[in-house]
Enzyme design. Sequence first.
Site, PDB file in Angstrom:
ATOM      1  CE  LYS A  52      -2.288  -0.809   3.825  1.00  0.00           C
ATOM      2  NZ  LYS A  52      -1.611  -2.056   4.230  1.00  0.00           N
TER       3      LYS A  52
ATOM      4  NE  ARG B 294      -3.540  -0.558  10.266  1.00  0.00           N
ATOM      5  CZ  ARG B 294      -2.494  -0.026   9.615  1.00  0.00           C
ATOM      6  NH1 ARG B 294      -2.583   1.175   9.095  1.00  0.00           N
ATOM      7  NH2 ARG B 294      -1.379  -0.697   9.472  1.00  0.00           N
TER       8      ARG B 294
ATOM      9  NE  ARG C  75       7.835  -2.318   5.574  1.00  0.00           N
ATOM     10  CZ  ARG C  75       6.535  -2.032   5.711  1.00  0.00           C
ATOM     11  NH1 ARG C  75       5.767  -1.906   4.652  1.00  0.00           N
ATOM     12  NH2 ARG C  75       6.011  -1.912   6.906  1.00  0.00           N
TER      13      ARG C  75
ATOM     14  NE  ARG D 280       7.071   0.207   9.923  1.00  0.00           N
ATOM     15  CZ  ARG D 280       5.882   0.198   9.345  1.00  0.00           C
ATOM     16  NH1 ARG D 280       5.724   0.698   8.133  1.00  0.00           N
ATOM     17  NH2 ARG D 280       4.839  -0.311   9.968  1.00  0.00           N
TER      18      ARG D 280
ATOM     19  NE  ARG E 197       2.838  -4.084  11.263  1.00  0.00           N
ATOM     20  CZ  ARG E 197       3.810  -3.914  10.355  1.00  0.00           C
ATOM     21  NH1 ARG E 197       4.991  -4.467  10.515  1.00  0.00           N
ATOM     22  NH2 ARG E 197       3.581  -3.174   9.300  1.00  0.00           N
TER      23      ARG E 197
HETATM   24  P1  AMP Z   1       1.617   1.100   8.987  1.00  0.00           P
HETATM   25  O1  AMP Z   1       2.794   1.971   8.705  1.00  0.00           O
HETATM   26  O2  AMP Z   1       0.407   1.456   8.194  1.00  0.00           O
HETATM   27  O3  AMP Z   1       1.957  -0.367   8.919  1.00  0.00           O
HETATM   28  O4  AMP Z   1       1.217   1.385  10.511  1.00  0.00           O
HETATM   29  C1  AMP Z   1       2.104   1.123  11.570  1.00  0.00           C
HETATM   30  C2  AMP Z   1       1.355   1.072  12.896  1.00  0.00           C
HETATM   31  O5  AMP Z   1       0.761   2.347  13.170  1.00  0.00           O
HETATM   32  C3  AMP Z   1       0.200   0.091  12.963  1.00  0.00           C
HETATM   33  O6  AMP Z   1       0.633  -1.225  13.252  1.00  0.00           O
HETATM   34  C4  AMP Z   1      -0.633   0.690  14.097  1.00  0.00           C
HETATM   35  O7  AMP Z   1      -0.044   0.447  15.359  1.00  0.00           O
HETATM   36  C5  AMP Z   1      -0.498   2.183  13.807  1.00  0.00           C
HETATM   37  N1  AMP Z   1      -1.562   2.630  12.879  1.00  0.00           N
HETATM   38  C6  AMP Z   1      -1.391   3.079  11.604  1.00  0.00           C
HETATM   39  N2  AMP Z   1      -2.566   3.398  11.062  1.00  0.00           N
HETATM   40  C7  AMP Z   1      -3.514   3.159  11.997  1.00  0.00           C
HETATM   41  C8  AMP Z   1      -4.929   3.280  12.037  1.00  0.00           C
HETATM   42  N3  AMP Z   1      -5.621   3.710  10.977  1.00  0.00           N
HETATM   43  N4  AMP Z   1      -5.558   2.936  13.185  1.00  0.00           N
HETATM   44  C9  AMP Z   1      -4.889   2.525  14.261  1.00  0.00           C
HETATM   45  N5  AMP Z   1      -3.555   2.353  14.287  1.00  0.00           N
HETATM   46  C10 AMP Z   1      -2.869   2.674  13.164  1.00  0.00           C
END
Ligand code: AMP
Length: 216
Positions: A15, A90, A129, A162, A173
């Site tokens: 994404k 989400r 990654r 990360r 996750r």
């Molecule tokens: P991502 O970079 O999209 O994988 O997001 C990393 C982390 O940020 C996720 O595992 C959540 O802990 C938090 N996070 C990101 N977007 C959301 C969201 N829309 N709602 C809740 N937590 C989020």
Amino acid sequence: MATFIVLLGPPGVGKGTQAKILADQTHLAHISSGDLFRENLKNQTELGKLAQTYMGRGELVPDDVTIGMIRERLARPDCEAGAILDGFPRTAAQADALANMLKEIGGEVKSVPYITAPESILVERLSGRWTCRANGHVFHEKNNPPKQSLVCDFDGSELYQRDDDRSETVVRRIQVYLEQTAPLIAYYRERGKLMEISGARPIAHVTRELLAVLKK
Ligand code: AMP
């Protein structure tokens, strides 16, 4: 009416990579909730410190906090024509909140490309990654390596792994995605917005297909 595109799909499906390319090509803003949390964490804001307690465990940050952060982001002038949303919504509560926020600013979710890939591919992609410190550009040690090891091709900043891309957290996750985010597939399908795309192919193929479905 301002155009908002929600990229839906599990962690590691691409994404973020696709959102950056699409934002460049469509001139829409790119809003990544994960990047916003990481930026807050880097700056040690209260929001960043709170988010870290959830992110480190692979859990979702609470809805009210996340929705408040996105509300502020949507109010910035670069979102006037619309945006590509990557990682938000989400949960069903976030999707409802998004619909209301967009109504207030005269926008709507135009389409929801749902990018899929088998779980084995997601785990392999996340654990290989590398992410750039300055702007969150992503690379993969095998599938999409940077020209120079540990240096971002786009802005020359350092690449790092990360914390939540370690294999224990990756599994959590994906589980959280299946429990809390996968219901949005039906949510957007019922509203006639969902378009399924296979993410188990090279980056450029997925981009081509995304651009084709977005033109429809
Ligand atoms: P991502 O970079 O999209 O994988 O997001 C990393 C982390 O940020 C996720 O595992 C959540 O802990 C938090 N996070 C990101 N977007 C959301 C969201 N829309 N709602 C809740 N937590 C989020």
